[in-house]
Design a protein around this motif. Structure first.
Motif, PDB file in Angstrom:
ATOM      1  N   TYR A  45       0.834  -1.200   0.000  1.00 10.98           N
ATOM      2  CA  TYR A  45       0.000   0.000   0.000  1.00 10.98           C
ATOM      3  C   TYR A  45       0.868   1.249   0.000  1.00 10.98           C
ATOM      4  CZ  TYR A  45      -3.290   3.552   1.612  1.00 10.98           C
ATOM      5  OH  TYR A  45      -4.042   4.694   1.732  1.00 10.98           O
ATOM      6  N   SER A  46       1.932   1.235   0.820  1.00  8.65           N
ATOM      7  CA  SER A  46       2.826   2.388   0.904  1.00  8.65           C
ATOM      8  C   SER A  46       3.510   2.644  -0.441  1.00  8.65           C
ATOM      9  CB  SER A  46       3.868   2.144   2.001  1.00  8.65           C
ATOM     10  OG  SER A  46       4.769   3.212   2.084  1.00  8.65           O
ATOM     11  N   ASP A  47       3.965   1.580  -1.085  1.00  9.42           N
ATOM     12  CA  ASP A  47       4.630   1.736  -2.379  1.00  9.42           C
ATOM     13  C   ASP A  47       3.658   2.227  -3.452  1.00  9.42           C
ATOM     14  OD1 ASP A  47       6.948   0.847  -1.226  1.00  9.42           O
ATOM     15  OD2 ASP A  47       6.710  -1.233  -1.894  1.00  9.42           O
ATOM     16  N   LYS A  48       2.437   1.698  -3.432  1.00 12.79           N
ATOM     17  CA  LYS A  48       1.455   2.079  -4.452  1.00 12.79           C
ATOM     18  C   LYS A  48       1.050   3.536  -4.319  1.00 12.79           C
ATOM     19  CE  LYS A  48      -1.121   0.887  -7.938  1.00 12.79           C
ATOM     20  NZ  LYS A  48      -0.508   0.472  -9.210  1.00 12.79           N
ATOM     21  N   ILE A  49       0.809   3.975  -3.086  1.00 12.68           N
ATOM     22  CA  ILE A  49       0.382   5.368  -2.914  1.00 12.68           C
ATOM     23  C   ILE A  49       1.547   6.319  -3.192  1.00 12.68           C
ATOM     24  CG2 ILE A  49       0.875   5.669  -0.432  1.00 12.68           C
ATOM     25  CD1 ILE A  49      -1.909   7.002  -0.248  1.00 12.68           C
ATOM     26  N   ARG A  50       2.790   5.843  -2.987  1.00 16.25           N
ATOM     27  CA  ARG A  50       3.952   6.663  -3.346  1.00 16.25           C
ATOM     28  C   ARG A  50       4.018   6.834  -4.861  1.00 16.25           C
ATOM     29  NH1 ARG A  50       7.708   4.284  -0.599  1.00 16.25           N
ATOM     30  NH2 ARG A  50       8.154   5.910   0.918  1.00 16.25           N
ATOM     31  N   ASN A  51       3.730   5.781  -5.617  1.00  7.01           N
ATOM     32  CA  ASN A  51       3.733   5.883  -7.084  1.00  7.01           C
ATOM     33  C   ASN A  51       2.657   6.839  -7.582  1.00  7.01           C
ATOM     34  OD1 ASN A  51       5.823   4.043  -7.234  1.00  7.01           O
ATOM     35  ND2 ASN A  51       4.478   2.280  -7.525  1.00  7.01           N
ATOM     36  N   ILE A  52       1.480   6.758  -6.975  1.00  5.89           N
ATOM     37  CA  ILE A  52       0.387   7.644  -7.385  1.00  5.89           C
ATOM     38  C   ILE A  52       0.732   9.097  -7.073  1.00  5.89           C
ATOM     39  CG2 ILE A  52      -2.034   8.241  -6.982  1.00  5.89           C
ATOM     40  CD1 ILE A  52      -2.537   5.272  -6.366  1.00  5.89           C
ATOM     41  N   ALA A  53       1.254   9.333  -5.864  1.00  7.70           N
ATOM     42  CA  ALA A  53       1.637  10.698  -5.486  1.00  7.70           C
ATOM     43  C   ALA A  53       2.750  11.210  -6.387  1.00  7.70           C
ATOM     44  CB  ALA A  53       2.082  10.725  -4.026  1.00  7.70           C
ATOM     45  N   SER A  54       3.673  10.326  -6.769  1.00  8.65           N
ATOM     46  CA  SER A  54       4.757  10.708  -7.668  1.00  8.65           C
ATOM     47  C   SER A  54       4.220  11.124  -9.032  1.00  8.65           C
ATOM     48  CB  SER A  54       5.723   9.536  -7.827  1.00  8.65           C
ATOM     49  OG  SER A  54       6.649   9.787  -8.848  1.00  8.65           O
ATOM     50  N   SER A  55       3.280  10.357  -9.546  1.00  7.44           N
ATOM     51  CA  SER A  55       2.708  10.677 -10.859  1.00  7.44           C
ATOM     52  C   SER A  55       1.996  12.029 -10.836  1.00  7.44           C
ATOM     53  CB  SER A  55       1.722   9.580 -11.273  1.00  7.44           C
ATOM     54  OG  SER A  55       2.377   8.340 -11.383  1.00  7.44           O
ATOM     55  N   LEU A  56       1.246  12.285  -9.758  1.00  5.74           N
ATOM     56  CA  LEU A  56       0.531  13.559  -9.668  1.00  5.74           C
ATOM     57  C   LEU A  56       1.499  14.722  -9.476  1.00  5.74           C
ATOM     58  CD1 LEU A  56      -2.656  12.797  -7.527  1.00  5.74           C
ATOM     59  CD2 LEU A  56      -2.515  13.301  -9.955  1.00  5.74           C
ATOM     60  N   ALA A  57       2.597  14.485  -8.742  1.00  8.27           N
ATOM     61  CA  ALA A  57       3.568  15.559  -8.530  1.00  8.27           C
ATOM     62  C   ALA A  57       4.252  15.952  -9.840  1.00  8.27           C
ATOM     63  CB  ALA A  57       4.614  15.112  -7.516  1.00  8.27           C
ATOM     64  N   GLN A  58       4.456  14.972 -10.725  1.00 13.44           N
ATOM     65  CA  GLN A  58       5.092  15.261 -12.009  1.00 13.44           C
ATOM     66  C   GLN A  58       4.112  15.759 -13.056  1.00 13.44           C
ATOM     67  OE1 GLN A  58       7.581  12.160 -13.466  1.00 13.44           O
ATOM     68  NE2 GLN A  58       9.008  12.259 -11.738  1.00 13.44           N
ATOM     69  N   ALA A  59       2.819  15.679 -12.765  1.00 10.52           N
ATOM     70  CA  ALA A  59       1.825  16.143 -13.725  1.00 10.52           C
ATOM     71  C   ALA A  59       1.751  17.664 -13.769  1.00 10.52           C
ATOM     72  CB  ALA A  59       0.451  15.577 -13.369  1.00 10.52           C
ATOM     73  N   ASN A  60       2.359  18.327 -12.732  1.00  5.27           N
ATOM     74  CA  ASN A  60       2.399  19.788 -12.664  1.00  5.27           C
ATOM     75  C   ASN A  60       1.018  20.419 -12.778  1.00  5.27           C
ATOM     76  OD1 ASN A  60       5.257  19.843 -12.505  1.00  5.27           O
ATOM     77  ND2 ASN A  60       5.377  19.567 -14.731  1.00  5.27           N
ATOM     78  N   PRO A  61       0.109  20.094 -11.876  1.00  2.00           N
ATOM     79  CA  PRO A  61      -1.203  20.716 -11.933  1.00  2.00           C
ATOM     80  C   PRO A  61      -1.127  22.177 -11.496  1.00  2.00           C
ATOM     81  CG  PRO A  61      -0.993  19.394  -9.953  1.00  2.00           C
ATOM     82  CD  PRO A  61       0.254  19.179 -10.745  1.00  2.00           C
ATOM     83  N   GLU A  62      -2.184  22.914 -11.746  1.00  2.00           N
ATOM     84  CA  GLU A  62      -2.201  24.322 -11.369  1.00  2.00           C
ATOM     85  C   GLU A  62      -2.206  24.494  -9.853  1.00  2.00           C
ATOM     86  OE1 GLU A  62      -5.566  26.046 -13.218  1.00  2.00           O
ATOM     87  OE2 GLU A  62      -4.848  25.713 -15.265  1.00  2.00           O
ATOM     88  N   TYR A  63      -2.754  23.522  -9.160  1.00  2.00           N
ATOM     89  CA  TYR A  63      -2.832  23.606  -7.692  1.00  2.00           C
ATOM     90  C   TYR A  63      -1.633  22.910  -7.063  1.00  2.00           C
ATOM     91  CZ  TYR A  63      -4.297  22.455  -2.942  1.00  2.00           C
ATOM     92  OH  TYR A  63      -4.352  22.298  -1.589  1.00  2.00           O
TER      93      TYR A  63
END
Length: 289
Positions: A45-63
């Motif tokens: 679970y820890s590894d999976k949520i780290r991957n998801i957070a990593s993907s969103l951090a690199q997506a460079n959203p406006e927020y």
């Protein structure tokens, strides 16, 4: 034989101690397996949520979530110190608290004030002794950590960081390597560093469609991510505690066995000397007659 009686008393005392340490070793071995299973179950679970957070951090959203924003104006730093509730586990807590002390001195020398959350009795007592401000604490976690019991005290520091009252939050715990080796860790929890939120090399950056909106999704995800890091740290520390206690109690049992062997040797020598002396006195008396 006053001396012989005293030695027999010491042997009996050490034998009783050996029975206790042997029992504690077996209990720690049983708990260690359960703690290791629990720790390994939490890792996917820890590894999976780290991957998801990593993907969103690199997506460079406006927020940009406050957990990703670096702050350096408050001159306050928070610590989450994870230790054990009980002792008799070798140098586990000592090694971890030594790293905490070194980091606190370094930050205080730079003009920062320290606030801490203590998870475990040993850490709470240590932080109080060295004069660190403990804003909240949780003790008597038991053998099974529950996130709802942990997140309440820790949320004090998370909220303070979001409000700009803290420049950084550090998590200190003992990482389980194997049964014979546990490594004290000091990790920067907030702001979330780039190496923490790093995707696999060669992966692509994606833009996402958020539902209901980017702010809601990212807020919820990063809070879950931080909670997962804290829970994983506590689970690692519990597995390390039982492993260290089992090794320490085995060493104590072995040492008790060595002490018993030495005491028995001394007792036999003393007894033999007394018998020889008595025989010599009898022979001398018979010769005199």
């Amino acid at each position: 034989m006053a001396v012989g009686k005293e030695i027999r008393g010491k042997i009996k005392s050490v034998e009783n101690t050996k029975k206790i340490t042997k029992a504690m070793e077996m209990v720690a071995a049983s708990k260690m397996r359960k703690a290791q299973d629990r720790m390994r179950a939490a890792r996917p679970y820890s590894d999976k949520i780290r991957n998801i957070a990593s993907s969103l951090a690199q997506a460079n959203p406006e927020y940009t979530h406050p957990f990703l924003v670096k702050q350096d104006k408050a001159k306050n730093v928070g610590f989450i110190v994870v230790t054990t509730d009980k002792g008799l586990c070798g140098g586990l807590n000592t090694n971890s608290l030594r790293i905490v002390t070194s980091k606190i001195r370094e930050l205080e020398a730079a003009g920062n004030k320290i606030e801490a959350v203590a998870i475990g009795n040993k850490g709470l007592g240590f932080l109080n002794r060295i004069g660190v401000k403990v804003v909240s604490h949780v003790v008597q976690i038991g053998d099974t950590p529950h996130l709802d019991k942990l997140i309440g005290p820790v949320k004090v520091l998370l909220d303070a960081y979001q409000e700009g009252k803290l420049d950084a939050v550090y998590l200190c715990y003992t990482k389980f390597i194997n049964t014979m080796k546990q490594e004290p860790m000091m990790e920067q929890l907030l702001p979330l560093s780039a190496d923490k939120l790093q995707a696999d090399k060669g992966s692509h950056s994606w833009d996402y469609i958020y539902e209901p909106e980017a702010q809601t999704v990212i807020d919820e995800l990063l809070v879950r991510y931080v909670e997962a890091l804290i829970y994983q740290g506590v689970a690692e520390n519990l597995a390390s505690e039982q492993s260290a206690r089992m090794v320490a109690m085995k060493s104590a049992s072995d040492n008790a066995g060595n002490v018993i062997g030495e005491l028995k040797l001394i007792y036999n020598k003393t007894r033999q000397a007394a018998i020889t002396k008595e025989l010599s006195e009898i022979v001398a008396g018979a010769a005199a007659v």
